[in-house]
Design an enzyme around this catalytic site. Structure first.
Site, PDB file in Angstrom:
ATOM      1  N   GLU A  23       0.824  -1.219   0.000  1.00 12.78           N
ATOM      2  CA  GLU A  23       0.000   0.000   0.000  1.00 12.78           C
ATOM      3  C   GLU A  23       0.849   1.257   0.000  1.00 12.78           C
ATOM      4  O   GLU A  23       0.614   2.192  -0.742  1.00 12.78           O
ATOM      5  CB  GLU A  23      -0.919   0.019   1.234  1.00 12.78           C
ATOM      6  N   ASP A  96      -2.251  -4.038   3.424  1.00 13.80           N
ATOM      7  CA  ASP A  96      -2.325  -4.210   4.879  1.00 13.80           C
ATOM      8  C   ASP A  96      -3.202  -5.389   5.291  1.00 13.80           C
ATOM      9  O   ASP A  96      -4.161  -5.747   4.596  1.00 13.80           O
ATOM     10  CB  ASP A  96      -2.836  -2.928   5.538  1.00 13.80           C
ATOM     11  N   ASP A  98      -5.830  -6.282   6.864  1.00 10.44           N
ATOM     12  CA  ASP A  98      -7.162  -6.044   7.418  1.00 10.44           C
ATOM     13  C   ASP A  98      -8.174  -6.051   6.278  1.00 10.44           C
ATOM     14  O   ASP A  98      -7.828  -6.287   5.118  1.00 10.44           O
ATOM     15  CB  ASP A  98      -7.214  -4.730   8.214  1.00 10.44           C
ATOM     16  N   GLU A 100      -9.808  -3.656   4.856  1.00  5.94           N
ATOM     17  CA  GLU A 100      -9.562  -2.630   3.845  1.00  5.94           C
ATOM     18  C   GLU A 100      -8.402  -3.031   2.936  1.00  5.94           C
ATOM     19  O   GLU A 100      -8.443  -2.839   1.718  1.00  5.94           O
ATOM     20  CB  GLU A 100      -9.254  -1.297   4.523  1.00  5.94           C
ATOM     21  N   TYR A 314       1.372  -4.466  13.273  1.00  6.30           N
ATOM     22  CA  TYR A 314       0.346  -3.635  12.618  1.00  6.30           C
ATOM     23  C   TYR A 314      -0.492  -2.906  13.655  1.00  6.30           C
ATOM     24  O   TYR A 314      -0.960  -3.507  14.632  1.00  6.30           O
ATOM     25  CB  TYR A 314      -0.531  -4.515  11.732  1.00  6.30           C
ATOM     26  N   ARG A 316      -3.414  -1.278  13.446  1.00  3.83           N
ATOM     27  CA  ARG A 316      -4.876  -1.216  13.384  1.00  3.83           C
ATOM     28  C   ARG A 316      -5.424  -2.599  13.714  1.00  3.83           C
ATOM     29  O   ARG A 316      -5.520  -3.456  12.847  1.00  3.83           O
ATOM     30  CB  ARG A 316      -5.348  -0.751  12.006  1.00  3.83           C
ATOM     31  N   HIS A 361      -4.418 -11.714  13.558  1.00  6.25           N
ATOM     32  CA  HIS A 361      -3.927 -10.439  14.059  1.00  6.25           C
ATOM     33  C   HIS A 361      -3.400 -10.593  15.482  1.00  6.25           C
ATOM     34  O   HIS A 361      -3.816 -11.450  16.237  1.00  6.25           O
ATOM     35  CB  HIS A 361      -5.041  -9.392  14.050  1.00  6.25           C
TER      36      HIS A 361
END
Length: 771
Positions: A23, A96, A98, A100, A314, A316, A361
């Site tokens: 990203e 990333d 997640d 998104e 990460y 988030r 995660h």
């Protein structure tokens, strides 16, 4: 040359070329160092496709099928990635880890002109050699359920914003207003807290503090009961009566009970996104956006002795899980640096709510626990060091032994009253050696309570009544709003920073001394939305939608069925409201200084807010509105306030000009003859086209700001974004200041140049919400 040798040499010469698409370009160096020369690392710079701006972008009559368009300033990026993909043997999508990021990977795949067999998805929670290489070895297909969940969220947000905003435009006559599925609920929280504060009636109460003496040893105690029961002291008269009773010679003070107790205080879980944001706000004074920007840099990688290193996992996440490797690394560090007494008998394992222990995660932690904050201090900027230290200490403390606290409480009977004295002392600091959630040390009173036994007599030497008043609930700050949103299940870790930014940008909320205060406009917008769209603005309903998005990602719900169930009743309400929508006036709490009528908040056609008398047209008083919560009706003037004299002469009489602020913005007025003219702000940048004029700020006929040469119409040079005055290092054209959801950037004005650089210390905030 033998056949076997020739075959081996040919195989070696045809080394596989692998394209890895991330990203953000910031992490490219770190990943390149890990994977080596056969891997080419390129960035998509966030999203490459989006729903179109001026239409809904999805077909409600065809299962909500979306239509995506390439984001205009990403066309060059897409073209470059396509060319590289065609020349590569494999393509790994490493956006990333997640929901998104999964959607970004899918959008990139859809645009690349290569077969699906060449493209795989990889994800890693930390940018370390082990994590990245493991991800490459365990590539997978794109998880379309996660993509559908993100797509559903995007459609929901577009639908709510696209349909509710026109209601506000029609009712409030302001085309600069907007509504959002989550931002409007966050606004409601802030407005309701303000209403609680305004409705709050303070109540008086008193506390009674004493100085006690036992054989010359002094200690403090406080009255807590009357005739064995808790009671309230509501006025000074009652307080004085208690004081007199305690100081009366006939009142004996006898130790009734001595309680000694040791308690174990356990550490709390390592950070998730919301708890990191709150701790950084409380302990470091960081805003939510700043915390995420600094954490992003620590995650993507910093130069350590010439080598890019990802320092944290990460950032988030709402998971408190820790990998087995991280547990072991923490254990080794604690045993080697603090001793075995600082490591618990059993490893600390944390679980949050219904969290799946197989969740990929992790919590936010240092990627290399052995890298202490002090060892990295020379390589980090001050804010980076502070945040890394906070994350490192929180994680390491979460793996340490409990603290042992010795508590001592003394109950004293004095006539009809009971007094209590207490103290606590840290006997073994355990995890407190590194981190204290309360941000304060356990009490270890300077004046210790003497050794007392039941039946001992003590003397009351001094009594001090103290008056207090109950306090209203505090206004939300960024940290407490994040906590409230999380407790209600509203939004997601990656959305909190964006939500808080949007409601301030829209002038619904302003920040004063870190407190979030709703403006009169914000309160009016909130009232209209809550009254007319009660379900959309309901906390439980909004949280329920977040749960449905999770169910879609977990294959337990169908995305377009979820949308249809929302769409039908929602549109019925919208249609009903729009049909009966009437213009609403926004009354301020100020009175017109000329006629005494209520002043109204009005909006010019350019979006500027000001106060106008409700008696218009009989009374035409208007007042510039800079900050409605700070306006004082006793000193407001009907004439615009002079701001400053500027270095410009009147073109009629040559007199000095001064700048003033009216309800429609700034203008210039001659001090001698009163001649007025529009104020034009210069950027200080020379026009690159004609070389004579200056680039100044202008407005189009639709009220949109742009920048153009002041020699127009002789020179037609114009830009939509403000020039910075710098030249592009790649092509030499002017650089522009461009504000996006991902932060502020300096970009090239040439459409054929892709130069783009973050301004100051800002980094790309995850482009994952319009909420």
């Amino acid at each position: 040359m033998t056949g076997a040798v020739a075959e081996k040499k040919e195989t070696k010469s045809k080394k596989e070329k692998i394209l890895v698409i991330v990203e953000s370009p910031a992490k490219s160096k770190t990943i390149k160092k890990i994977l080596g020369d056969s891997y080419q690392i390129e960035a998509s710079f966030g999203h490459v496709r989006n729903l179109p701006d001026n239409v809904l972008g999805f077909d409600v009559h065809n299962g909500f099928k979306p239509t995506y368009v390439i984001i205009p300033d990403k066309k060059k990026v897409v073209s470059k990635l396509s060319d590289l993909a065609k020349r590569s043997d494999r393509v790994l999508l490493a956006s990333d880890p997640d929901r998104e990021g999964e959607a970004i990977a899918w959008h990139v795949r859809e645009l690349l002109p290569v077969g699906d067999e060449k493209i795989q998805r990889i994800e890693f929670n930390e940018i370390t050699p082990k994590a990245v290489k493991y991800a490459v070895e365990h590539s997978r297909d794109i998880d379309m359920d996660r993509v559908k969940a993100q797509q559903t969220r995007q459609i929901l947000d577009k639908l709510v914003g696209y349909k509710l905003s026109p209601v506000l435009w029609k009712q409030l006559g302001n085309y600069h207003l907007s509504a959002g599925r989550v931002q409007s609920v966050a606004l409601r929280m802030i407005c309701e807290r303000e209403e609680e504060i305004e409705a709050f009636v303070p109540k008086e109460y008193w506390s009674i503090h004493t100085i006690m003496d036992k054989d010359g040893k002094i200690f403090e105690a406080e009255v807590n009961k009357y005739k064995g029961k808790k009671f309230d002291i509501n006025n000074e008269e009652a307080a004085i009566k208690i004081k007199e009773a305690l100081l009366s010679p006939s009142t004996e003070c006898i130790v009734e009970k001595v309680t000694k107790k040791e308690t174990k205080r356990k550490p709390t879980a390592p950070f998730i996104t919301s708890t990191l944001q709150r701790a950084a706000s409380t302990k470091l004074g960081f805003g939510v956006s700043k915390t995420m920007q600094v954490a992003q840099k620590l995650y993507e990688g910093m130069e350590i002795d010439g080598t890019p290193v990802g320092l944290i996992t990460y950032m988030r996440t709402d998971s408190v899980r820790i990998s087995d490797d991280a547990h072991q690394m923490a254990k080794d560090f604690i045993l080697n640096n603090y001793g075995k007494e600082y490591y618990p008998e059993k490893t600390n394992i944390y679980v949050k709510g219904k969290q799946n222990v197989q969740d990929a995660h992790e919590a936010i932690r240092p990627s290399y626990p052995e890298r202490t904050p002090e060892s990295l201090k020379p390589y980090l900027e001050p804010d980076q060091y502070k945040l890394y230290k906070l994350i490192w200490e929180k994680f390491m403390s979460s793996q340490m032994a409990p603290a042992t606290i010795a508590n001592k409480t003394i109950d004293i009977k004095a006539g009809d009253y009971n007094l209590k004295a207490g103290t606590s002392k840290v006997m073994f600091d355990g995890f407190l050696k590194l981190y204290n959630d309360a941000d304060e040390e356990e009490k270890d009173a300077d004046v210790k309570i003497p050794d007392l036994n039941e039946g001992d007599k003590v003397k009351c030497k001094e009594v001090t009544p103290k008056q207090h008043f109950t306090q209203p609930p505090p206004r939300y700050n960024e940290a407490s709003l994040v906590k409230a949103l999380e407790e209600h299940g509203i939004g997601r870790p990656s959305t909190y920073a964006t939500i808080i930014t949007v409601i301030q940008t829209r002038k619904y909320v302003e920040k004063k001394d870190k407190a979030l205060i709703p403006t009169l406009l914000g309160r009016t917008v909130c009232k209209q939305l809550v009254t007319q769209f009660s379900e959309i603005m309901d906390y439980k309903f909004t949280a329920g939608m977040e749960e449905k998005l999770d169910l879609i990602a977990e294959k337990k719900a169908v995305w377009n069925i979820v949308l249809q169930e929302f769409y039908t009743p929602f549109m019925e309400v919208v249609s009903s409201v729009m049909k009966d929508a009437k213009r609403v006036t926004i009354e301020s709490d100020k009175k017109c200084p000329n006629c005494g009528r209520i002043m109204l908040v009005k909006t010019s056609r350019f979006g500027t807010q000001f106060l106008g008398c409700s008696g218009y047209p009989e009374c035409k008083t208007i007042i510039s509105l800079n900050n409605i919560n700070e306006l004082d009706s006793t000193n407001e003037e009907t004439e615009p306030k002079e701001e400053l004299t500027i270095d410009e002469k009147c073109d009629k009489c040559g007199g000095p000009m001064s700048m003033k602020i009216g309800p429609y913005g700034k203008y210039l007025e001659c001090k001698d003859c009163g001649n007025r003219k529009k104020y034009i702000r210069s950027t200080g940048v020379k026009c690159p086209k004609c070389g004579e004029g200056m680039i100044v700020e202008k407005k189009s006929k639709h009220g949109k700001i742009f920048f153009g040469c002041n020699r127009y119409p002789d020179c037609s040079y114009a830009l939509w974004d403000e020039p910075t005055g710098n030249k592009c290092p790649e092509c030499g054209e002017l650089l522009l200041k461009k504000m996006t959801k991902n932060g502020e950037f300096e970009v090239c004005s040439s459409r054929t140049c892709s130069y783009r650089k973050p301004i100051n210390t800002e980094t790309n905030e995850e482009n994952n919400t319009n909420e």
